[in-house]
Design a protein around this motif. Structure first.
Motif, PDB file in Angstrom:
ATOM      1  N   GLY A   1       8.907   7.126  -8.631  1.00  0.00           N
ATOM      2  CA  GLY A   1       8.761   7.319  -7.186  1.00  0.00           C
ATOM      3  C   GLY A   1       9.074   6.039  -6.416  1.00  0.00           C
ATOM      4  N   ARG A   2       8.588   4.921  -6.929  1.00  0.00           N
ATOM      5  CA  ARG A   2       8.838   3.625  -6.270  1.00  0.00           C
ATOM      6  C   ARG A   2      10.327   3.311  -6.238  1.00  0.00           C
ATOM      7  NH1 ARG A   2       4.323  -0.331  -9.048  1.00  0.00           N
ATOM      8  NH2 ARG A   2       2.526   0.703  -8.125  1.00  0.00           N
ATOM      9  N   ILE A   3      10.951   3.498  -7.411  1.00  0.00           N
ATOM     10  CA  ILE A   3      12.386   3.187  -7.525  1.00  0.00           C
ATOM     11  C   ILE A   3      13.194   4.076  -6.589  1.00  0.00           C
ATOM     12  CG2 ILE A   3      14.347   3.372  -9.137  1.00  0.00           C
ATOM     13  CD1 ILE A   3      12.228   2.450 -11.313  1.00  0.00           C
TER      14      ILE A   3
ATOM     15  N   THR B   1       0.829  -1.217   0.000  1.00  0.00           N
ATOM     16  CA  THR B   1       0.000   0.000   0.000  1.00  0.00           C
ATOM     17  C   THR B   1       0.862   1.266   0.000  1.00  0.00           C
ATOM     18  OG1 THR B   1      -0.127  -0.296   2.389  1.00  0.00           O
ATOM     19  CG2 THR B   1      -2.067  -0.958   1.105  1.00  0.00           C
ATOM     20  N   GLU B   2       2.091   1.141   0.509  1.00  0.00           N
ATOM     21  CA  GLU B   2       2.970   2.320   0.579  1.00  0.00           C
ATOM     22  C   GLU B   2       3.494   2.746  -0.801  1.00  0.00           C
ATOM     23  OE1 GLU B   2       6.517   2.974   3.219  1.00  0.00           O
ATOM     24  OE2 GLU B   2       5.117   2.153   4.694  1.00  0.00           O
ATOM     25  N   ILE B   3       3.528   1.817  -1.734  1.00  0.00           N
ATOM     26  CA  ILE B   3       4.038   2.186  -3.076  1.00  0.00           C
ATOM     27  C   ILE B   3       2.954   2.110  -4.157  1.00  0.00           C
ATOM     28  CG2 ILE B   3       6.427   1.473  -2.572  1.00  0.00           C
ATOM     29  CD1 ILE B   3       5.744  -0.979  -4.507  1.00  0.00           C
ATOM     30  N   ARG B   4       1.783   1.595  -3.762  1.00  0.00           N
ATOM     31  CA  ARG B   4       0.717   1.326  -4.743  1.00  0.00           C
ATOM     32  C   ARG B   4       0.391   2.534  -5.617  1.00  0.00           C
ATOM     33  NH1 ARG B   4      -4.509  -0.383  -1.920  1.00  0.00           N
ATOM     34  NH2 ARG B   4      -4.439   1.841  -1.438  1.00  0.00           N
ATOM     35  N   ASP B   5       0.256   3.708  -5.000  1.00  0.00           N
ATOM     36  CA  ASP B   5      -0.166   4.885  -5.761  1.00  0.00           C
ATOM     37  C   ASP B   5       0.999   5.719  -6.289  1.00  0.00           C
ATOM     38  OD1 ASP B   5      -2.804   4.144  -5.302  1.00  0.00           O
ATOM     39  OD2 ASP B   5      -2.782   5.120  -3.337  1.00  0.00           O
ATOM     40  N   MET B   6       2.198   5.197  -6.140  1.00  0.00           N
ATOM     41  CA  MET B   6       3.367   5.970  -6.598  1.00  0.00           C
ATOM     42  C   MET B   6       3.643   5.715  -8.082  1.00  0.00           C
ATOM     43  SD  MET B   6       6.249   5.469  -3.698  1.00  0.00           S
ATOM     44  CE  MET B   6       6.373   6.607  -2.356  1.00  0.00           C
TER      45      MET B   6
END
Lengths: 210, 136
Positions: free
Chosen positions: B19-21, B10-15
């Motif tokens: 942004g994730r990388i 959930t912490e990276i789902r909307d990135m």
């Protein structure tokens, strides 16, 4: 007479096809698996000259190297290939590793910098290839993230892949382990250095391209 | 001290991919071993390697990475269809990803049934730095 006419038409089509078909063949894989040795073997077999230098020091190939229009024949087929030898893909590069091969600190840092650029270039070139040979060291564990990432990216781009398990002349080599790791792809065992099983390799290459 | 940081999907789902990388790489650069729920997609994995290469310097030597997806080996069509549908609806939250700095993790050995993190010997690093110190 009718048969001869059909053959004649077929030959014309074949010549047109042959004239246009140029396959950009990428050679990918982790470091020190024998990518350049394989590129050299292919080039030596068909044009009598080598493509690049090989070394035991990792990241010897730090730039993309291309040999254009290498004509390869297998059975009765013939195709032109651009052989694209790429730097080994890695997730880490430590200049101190090069110092173990008696390179100076300055040389090692320069080599590390060039090697990082080489990895970036190799990944960018995935856009420019028609088919790929993923070269693995048959003596090593094939469940390596670099192998999985390369093959996954090629699959996502619908690029045909032939897995080449190199170094099968060595005692520790396990072709079956490579085949089991990637069951959805054909994996062929060769020794690029010794030229072992190259006939089967060329057959597999033409199977991949058809 | 070694930090193992868990990152729920959930912490990276909307990135965005970038942004994730960035988030994962920053944590690795802080010498943390990241355990991510789920995985990046294949293009993001390649992009992570590219970004890592761009940032390598004398202190940051790169990363060790392993993506484990238990459903990858499923051969039957129904399982694959189910997995594709779940990925479309929920994102790549199946499996997990381990990312750590290469200065901490020497190697990640994996086979279909196990994952082994080989850690760097801390004493060899400190002895190396003390040697440098003595030379000065």
């Amino acid at each position: 007479m009718k048969l001869k006419f059909i053959d004649y038409i077929n030959n014309i089509f074949r010549m047109i096809f042959r004239g246009k078909k140029l396959v950009k063949l990428g050679i990918y894989g982790p470091i020190n698996v024998g990518k350049t040795t394989l590129a050299n073997r292919i080039c030596k077999d068909w044009i009598g000259e080598e493509l690049g230098t090989v070394s035991k020091i990792p990241h010897e190939t730090r730039e993309i190297q291309v040999k254009e229009k290498v004509k390869i024949r297998s059975n009765s087929k013939e195709l032109d290939f651009n052989i694209i030898d790429t730097p080994g893909i890695a997730t880490k590069i430590d200049y101190e590793d090069f110092m173990k091969f008696k390179l100076s600190e300055k040389e090692s840092k320069a080599r590390a910098k060039e090697a990082t650029k080489g990895v970036i270039e190799a990944i960018k070139w995935l856009e420019n290839v028609d088919a790929v040979l993923v070269v693995l060291d048959a003596t090593e564990n094939p469940y390596n993230q670099v192998n999985i990432t390369i093959i996954g990216n090629l699959a996502a781009r619908n690029i045909p892949v032939l897995i080449v398990a190199n170094k099968i002349d060595l005692k520790k080599a396990k072709l079956k382990r490579v085949q089991n790791a990637f069951p959805q792809y054909r994996a062929i065992g060769i020794s690029a250095e010794k030229g072992k099983n190259m006939e089967d390799f060329y057959d597999a290459l033409f199977e991949l391209i058809k | 001290m070694l930090t193992l940081q868990f990152v729920p999907y959930t912490e990276i789902r909307d990135m965005s991919s970038l942004g994730r990388i960035r988030k994962l790489l920053n944590m690795a650069k802080e010498n943390k071993i990241v355990l991510l729920e789920g995985r990046l997609n294949k293009e993001e994995e390649a992009e992570l390697i590219k970004t890592t290469m761009e940032e390598i310097n004398a202190s940051f030597r790169g990363i060790e990475l392993a993506v484990v997806n238990p459903n990858e080996s499923d051969d039957d069509v129904f399982s694959k269809l189910k997995s594709t549908l779940a990925t479309t609806l929920l994102g790549n939250r199946q499996g997990f990803t381990i990312i750590g700095p290469a200065t901490v993790i020497k190697n990640i050995k994996r086979d279909p049934n196990k994952l082994q993190l080989m850690m760097k010997d801390a004493t060899s690093k400190s002895s190396r730095s003390s040697k440098k110190h003595r030379r000065r």
